[in-house]
Design a protein around this motif. Structure first.
Motif, PDB file in Angstrom:
ATOM      1  N   TYR A 140       0.850  -1.190   0.000  1.00  0.00           N
ATOM      2  CA  TYR A 140       0.000   0.000   0.000  1.00  0.00           C
ATOM      3  C   TYR A 140       0.884   1.238   0.000  1.00  0.00           C
ATOM      4  O   TYR A 140       1.865   1.297   0.739  1.00  0.00           O
ATOM      5  CB  TYR A 140      -0.888   0.040   1.248  1.00  0.00           C
ATOM      6  CG  TYR A 140      -2.070  -0.887   1.203  1.00  0.00           C
ATOM      7  CD1 TYR A 140      -3.346  -0.394   0.959  1.00  0.00           C
ATOM      8  CD2 TYR A 140      -1.924  -2.251   1.419  1.00  0.00           C
ATOM      9  CE1 TYR A 140      -4.452  -1.237   0.927  1.00  0.00           C
ATOM     10  CE2 TYR A 140      -3.013  -3.107   1.394  1.00  0.00           C
ATOM     11  CZ  TYR A 140      -4.274  -2.595   1.146  1.00  0.00           C
ATOM     12  OH  TYR A 140      -5.355  -3.423   1.114  1.00  0.00           O
ATOM     13  N   LEU A 141       0.505   2.234  -0.786  1.00  0.00           N
ATOM     14  CA  LEU A 141       1.149   3.549  -0.761  1.00  0.00           C
ATOM     15  C   LEU A 141       0.148   4.507  -0.122  1.00  0.00           C
ATOM     16  O   LEU A 141      -1.050   4.415  -0.375  1.00  0.00           O
ATOM     17  CB  LEU A 141       1.504   4.010  -2.163  1.00  0.00           C
ATOM     18  CG  LEU A 141       2.323   3.058  -3.043  1.00  0.00           C
ATOM     19  CD1 LEU A 141       2.595   3.690  -4.402  1.00  0.00           C
ATOM     20  CD2 LEU A 141       3.614   2.677  -2.364  1.00  0.00           C
ATOM     21  N   ASP A 142       0.629   5.457   0.670  1.00  0.00           N
ATOM     22  CA  ASP A 142      -0.273   6.393   1.355  1.00  0.00           C
ATOM     23  C   ASP A 142      -0.836   7.476   0.444  1.00  0.00           C
ATOM     24  O   ASP A 142      -1.759   8.179   0.820  1.00  0.00           O
ATOM     25  CB  ASP A 142       0.441   7.050   2.532  1.00  0.00           C
ATOM     26  CG  ASP A 142       0.652   6.066   3.674  1.00  0.00           C
ATOM     27  OD1 ASP A 142      -0.175   5.152   3.835  1.00  0.00           O
ATOM     28  OD2 ASP A 142       1.662   6.205   4.384  1.00  0.00           O
ATOM     29  N   GLY A 143      -0.264   7.630  -0.717  1.00  0.00           N
ATOM     30  CA  GLY A 143      -0.722   8.638  -1.659  1.00  0.00           C
ATOM     31  C   GLY A 143      -0.060   8.389  -2.997  1.00  0.00           C
ATOM     32  O   GLY A 143       0.799   7.498  -3.114  1.00  0.00           O
ATOM     33  N   PRO A 144      -0.430   9.152  -3.996  1.00  0.00           N
ATOM     34  CA  PRO A 144       0.162   8.935  -5.313  1.00  0.00           C
ATOM     35  C   PRO A 144       1.661   9.221  -5.311  1.00  0.00           C
ATOM     36  O   PRO A 144       2.105  10.194  -4.717  1.00  0.00           O
ATOM     37  CB  PRO A 144      -0.571   9.906  -6.229  1.00  0.00           C
ATOM     38  CG  PRO A 144      -1.450  10.729  -5.383  1.00  0.00           C
ATOM     39  CD  PRO A 144      -1.420  10.211  -3.992  1.00  0.00           C
ATOM     40  N   PRO A 145       2.424   8.369  -5.959  1.00  0.00           N
ATOM     41  CA  PRO A 145       3.859   8.621  -6.071  1.00  0.00           C
ATOM     42  C   PRO A 145       4.123   9.669  -7.151  1.00  0.00           C
ATOM     43  O   PRO A 145       3.225  10.024  -7.915  1.00  0.00           O
ATOM     44  CB  PRO A 145       4.410   7.262  -6.499  1.00  0.00           C
ATOM     45  CG  PRO A 145       3.284   6.642  -7.257  1.00  0.00           C
ATOM     46  CD  PRO A 145       2.021   7.129  -6.604  1.00  0.00           C
ATOM     47  N   SER A 146       5.354  10.127  -7.220  1.00  0.00           N
ATOM     48  CA  SER A 146       5.719  11.004  -8.340  1.00  0.00           C
ATOM     49  C   SER A 146       5.683  10.153  -9.609  1.00  0.00           C
ATOM     50  O   SER A 146       5.817   8.925  -9.541  1.00  0.00           O
ATOM     51  CB  SER A 146       7.116  11.584  -8.135  1.00  0.00           C
ATOM     52  OG  SER A 146       8.089  10.561  -8.331  1.00  0.00           O
ATOM     53  N   PRO A 147       5.533  10.764 -10.764  1.00  0.00           N
ATOM     54  CA  PRO A 147       5.536   9.983 -12.003  1.00  0.00           C
ATOM     55  C   PRO A 147       6.802   9.150 -12.176  1.00  0.00           C
ATOM     56  O   PRO A 147       6.727   7.982 -12.574  1.00  0.00           O
ATOM     57  CB  PRO A 147       5.421  11.049 -13.099  1.00  0.00           C
ATOM     58  CG  PRO A 147       4.722  12.188 -12.429  1.00  0.00           C
ATOM     59  CD  PRO A 147       5.218  12.174 -11.015  1.00  0.00           C
ATOM     60  N   LEU A 148       7.968   9.725 -11.850  1.00  0.00           N
ATOM     61  CA  LEU A 148       9.223   8.992 -11.994  1.00  0.00           C
ATOM     62  C   LEU A 148       9.273   7.800 -11.032  1.00  0.00           C
ATOM     63  O   LEU A 148       9.632   6.692 -11.415  1.00  0.00           O
ATOM     64  CB  LEU A 148      10.417   9.919 -11.758  1.00  0.00           C
ATOM     65  CG  LEU A 148      11.802   9.284 -11.899  1.00  0.00           C
ATOM     66  CD1 LEU A 148      12.000   8.703 -13.294  1.00  0.00           C
ATOM     67  CD2 LEU A 148      12.887  10.305 -11.576  1.00  0.00           C
ATOM     68  N   GLU A 149       8.890   8.030  -9.790  1.00  0.00           N
ATOM     69  CA  GLU A 149       8.874   6.943  -8.811  1.00  0.00           C
ATOM     70  C   GLU A 149       7.898   5.849  -9.231  1.00  0.00           C
ATOM     71  O   GLU A 149       8.198   4.663  -9.133  1.00  0.00           O
ATOM     72  CB  GLU A 149       8.483   7.485  -7.436  1.00  0.00           C
ATOM     73  CG  GLU A 149       8.390   6.404  -6.368  1.00  0.00           C
ATOM     74  CD  GLU A 149       7.795   6.923  -5.059  1.00  0.00           C
ATOM     75  OE1 GLU A 149       7.657   6.080  -4.152  1.00  0.00           O
ATOM     76  OE2 GLU A 149       7.467   8.121  -4.945  1.00  0.00           O
TER      77      GLU A 149
END
Length: 187
Positions: free
Chosen positions: A10-19
């Motif tokens: 799970y991610l807590d929020g959207p990642p950066s596009p590169l990540e």
């Protein structure tokens, strides 16, 4: 075995596009991104009453099956659903169990049915997720709207493109196999 864990992170929020591209798309790994669509008005607005008001009597495409298996292998045969044209509010009556039916009903047409068949709902979502678009270097090929009963099942399959599922209400369960399993999965 090949770098896959037992559970999907799970991610807590959207990642950066590169990540997102480096950590998830390129290595072909799934993830669940929380709080990525919390700003969408659909999360509050998309009740049965709202959908009845906005889409209402409009005739839409609905998949109908006797057992919930649409576009699926069932008893060694590939079966496709009956595609029925019906008023959206009649479909909602069935999903809400106001009307009983021995069949399973599912709005599941692909090829961008959100923008093509349900344009009145587009204003409540983003038809393009900016960080995903930047990560992939293009806008989505299709934006789909799916609504159905819990008995609706999608058979094991491989999509030849990246997917981002945004669940507005309810649940969608996935059984994921790593790409290394492909040789062991029957056609």
């Amino acid at each position: 075995e090949l770098g896959w864990s037992e559970s999907v992170p799970y991610l807590d929020g959207p990642p950066s596009p590169l990540e997102f591209y480096r950590e998830w798309v390129s290595p072909n790994k799934p993830c669940i991104i929380q709080n990525a669509i919390s700003h969408w008005s659909a999360l509050k607005k998309w009740t049965s009453a709202y959908l009845r008001e906005v889409v209402g009597p409009k005739v839409v495409s609905v998949a109908v099956t006797p057992n919930g298996y649409a576009d699926a292998v069932f008893q060694d045969r590939f079966v496709m659903p009956e595609e029925r044209q019906m008023p959206f509010m009649d479909f909602l009556d069935i999903v809400e169990k106001k009307v009983t039916s021995p069949n399973v009903f599912y709005v599941q047409k692909q090829c961008s049915n959100l923008t093509e068949e349900f344009p009145e709902l587009v204003r409540d979502v983003q038809p393009d997720i900016p960080w995903m678009t930047e990560a992939l270097g293009k806008k989505p090929d299709a934006v789909n709207f799916w609504l159905g009963e819990s008995a609706a099942v999608t058979s094991l399959h491989k999509d030849h493109y990246e997917n981002l599922y945004c669940v507005i209400s309810g649940e969608k369960h996935f059984l994921l196999h790593p790409p290394s399993d492909r040789p062991f999965i029957p056609y």
